[in-house]
Design a protein around this motif. Structure first.
Motif, PDB file in Angstrom:
ATOM      1  N   TYR B  36      -9.710 -20.132 -16.386  1.00  0.00           N
ATOM      2  CA  TYR B  36      -9.772 -21.458 -16.032  1.00  0.00           C
ATOM      3  C   TYR B  36     -11.032 -21.845 -15.199  1.00  0.00           C
ATOM      4  CZ  TYR B  36      -5.149 -22.397 -18.151  1.00  0.00           C
ATOM      5  OH  TYR B  36      -4.290 -22.488 -19.082  1.00  0.00           O
ATOM      6  N   GLN B  38     -12.383 -24.983 -12.236  1.00  0.00           N
ATOM      7  CA  GLN B  38     -11.838 -26.063 -11.784  1.00  0.00           C
ATOM      8  C   GLN B  38     -13.007 -26.589 -10.918  1.00  0.00           C
ATOM      9  OE1 GLN B  38      -8.801 -25.529  -8.684  1.00  0.00           O
ATOM     10  NE2 GLN B  38      -8.079 -27.644  -9.153  1.00  0.00           N
ATOM     11  N   SER B  41     -11.698 -31.659  -6.709  1.00  0.00           N
ATOM     12  CA  SER B  41     -10.853 -33.066  -6.939  1.00  0.00           C
ATOM     13  C   SER B  41     -10.722 -33.153  -8.423  1.00  0.00           C
ATOM     14  CB  SER B  41     -11.729 -34.599  -6.562  1.00  0.00           C
ATOM     15  OG  SER B  41     -11.939 -34.172  -5.261  1.00  0.00           O
ATOM     16  N   GLN B  42     -10.510 -31.952  -9.193  1.00  0.00           N
ATOM     17  CA  GLN B  42     -10.166 -32.179 -10.645  1.00  0.00           C
ATOM     18  C   GLN B  42      -9.028 -31.220 -10.918  1.00  0.00           C
ATOM     19  OE1 GLN B  42     -13.073 -32.402 -13.563  1.00  0.00           O
ATOM     20  NE2 GLN B  42     -14.427 -33.761 -12.358  1.00  0.00           N
ATOM     21  N   GLY B  43      -8.196 -31.198 -11.958  1.00  0.00           N
ATOM     22  CA  GLY B  43      -7.314 -30.353 -12.340  1.00  0.00           C
ATOM     23  C   GLY B  43      -8.139 -29.006 -13.206  1.00  0.00           C
ATOM     24  N   PRO B  44      -7.516 -27.790 -13.337  1.00  0.00           N
ATOM     25  CA  PRO B  44      -8.297 -26.569 -13.664  1.00  0.00           C
ATOM     26  C   PRO B  44      -8.282 -26.976 -15.313  1.00  0.00           C
ATOM     27  CG  PRO B  44      -6.609 -25.916 -12.376  1.00  0.00           C
ATOM     28  CD  PRO B  44      -6.328 -27.513 -12.513  1.00  0.00           C
ATOM     29  N   PHE B  46      -9.191 -25.182 -19.115  1.00  0.00           N
ATOM     30  CA  PHE B  46      -9.164 -24.271 -19.784  1.00  0.00           C
ATOM     31  C   PHE B  46     -10.484 -23.663 -20.410  1.00  0.00           C
ATOM     32  CE2 PHE B  46      -7.266 -20.915 -22.867  1.00  0.00           C
ATOM     33  CZ  PHE B  46      -8.181 -21.048 -24.038  1.00  0.00           C
ATOM     34  N   TYR B  87     -10.802 -19.337 -12.464  1.00  0.00           N
ATOM     35  CA  TYR B  87      -9.663 -18.465 -12.088  1.00  0.00           C
ATOM     36  C   TYR B  87      -9.304 -17.531 -13.286  1.00  0.00           C
ATOM     37  CZ  TYR B  87      -8.504 -21.782  -8.460  1.00  0.00           C
ATOM     38  OH  TYR B  87      -8.575 -22.749  -7.243  1.00  0.00           O
ATOM     39  N   LEU B 101       2.213 -20.093 -14.258  1.00  0.00           N
ATOM     40  CA  LEU B 101       1.100 -18.843 -13.902  1.00  0.00           C
ATOM     41  C   LEU B 101       0.986 -18.943 -12.589  1.00  0.00           C
ATOM     42  CD1 LEU B 101      -1.516 -20.496 -16.279  1.00  0.00           C
ATOM     43  CD2 LEU B 101      -0.214 -18.413 -16.696  1.00  0.00           C
ATOM     44  N   PHE B 103      -1.901 -18.324  -9.768  1.00  0.00           N
ATOM     45  CA  PHE B 103      -3.231 -18.498  -9.558  1.00  0.00           C
ATOM     46  C   PHE B 103      -3.549 -17.856  -8.328  1.00  0.00           C
ATOM     47  CE2 PHE B 103      -4.977 -21.815 -12.413  1.00  0.00           C
ATOM     48  CZ  PHE B 103      -3.936 -22.299 -12.867  1.00  0.00           C
TER      49      PHE B 103
END
Lengths: 115, 113
Positions: B36, B38, B41-44, B46, B87, B101, B103
């Motif tokens: 992933y 990232q 300030s954002q989500g991971p 794919f 990640y 998961l 991380f």
């Protein structure tokens, strides 16, 4: 396509207050989960769900409750907010594909500050 | 869930190929390997997922040796916009376990001009 939607994006709470972080997905995914991310750290799993009516604890569940009454929604409740719960919260959803496995989609995050 | 180890940070320049290696010595038979990305300030997001050998998509390649105890994410010709945390995750994706998961701290990739 909305994907995974989280609200609110920002929230400030006083110690002891309760609140609910909302999460909704429009992809008909079976699996949903909540993570928290502290500064400079990876994400840690709080709670997850493998389908409507089914939830289970993750790595750091204390102080949080979840429910999954519908496929679309997976709210996270803070029962009595504490400064240690200041963090960024991410909701995620996924489905199982027989060929590609399980791809997870994350929301944009909810920034929570507890004072 | 298998634990992963990856470098804390890497530096590169625009146009170069970047390879990030992840160790997962106790990977289980049913585990998939997923990467992933990232941004702050954002989500991971794919990037790529694989089980064995090599997987390639429009943004990256994933190399997995026969023993599956490690994997390498390859980003061809990186640009400034590839600066992010990457990640490596290992989990039983095939039974919904991919929804829970673990991380690590990830690899902070910094791309410069």
């Amino acid at each position: 396509n909305a994907g995974v939607t989280q609200t609110p994006k920002f929230q400030v709470l006083k110690t002891g207050q309760s609140m609910t972080l909302q999460c909704a997905q429009d992809m008909n995914h079976e699996y949903m989960s909540w993570y928290r991310q502290d500064p400079g750290m990876g994400l840690r799993l709080i709670h997850y769900s493998v389908g409507a009516g089914i939830t289970d604890q993750g790595e750091v569940p204390n102080g949080y409750n979840v429910s999954r009454s519908t496929t679309e929604d997976f709210p996270l409740r803070l029962l009595s907010a504490a400064p240690s719960q200041t963090s960024v919260y991410f909701c995620a959803s996924s489905y199982l594909d027989s060929l590609s496995g399980n791809t997870i989609y994350f929301g944009e995050g909810s920034w929570l500050t507890v004072v | 869930l298998a634990k992963t180890t990856q470098p804390i940070s890497m530096d590169s320049y625009e146009g170069q190929e970047v390879n990030i290696t992840c160790s997962h010595n106790n990977i289980a038979t049913n585990d998939y390997i997923t990467w992933y990305q990232q941004f702050p300030s954002q989500g991971p997001r794919f990037i790529i997922q694989g089980y064995k050998t090599k997987v390639t998509n429009e943004v990256a390649s994933l190399f997995i040796p026969a023993d599956r105890k490690s994997s390498t994410l390859s980003l061809p010709r990186v640009s400034l916009s590839d600066t992010a945390v990457y990640y490596c995750l290992v989990g039983d994706m095939g039974t919904g376990g991919g929804n829970k998961l673990t991380f690590g701290t990830g690899t902070q990739l910094k791309v410069e001009l």
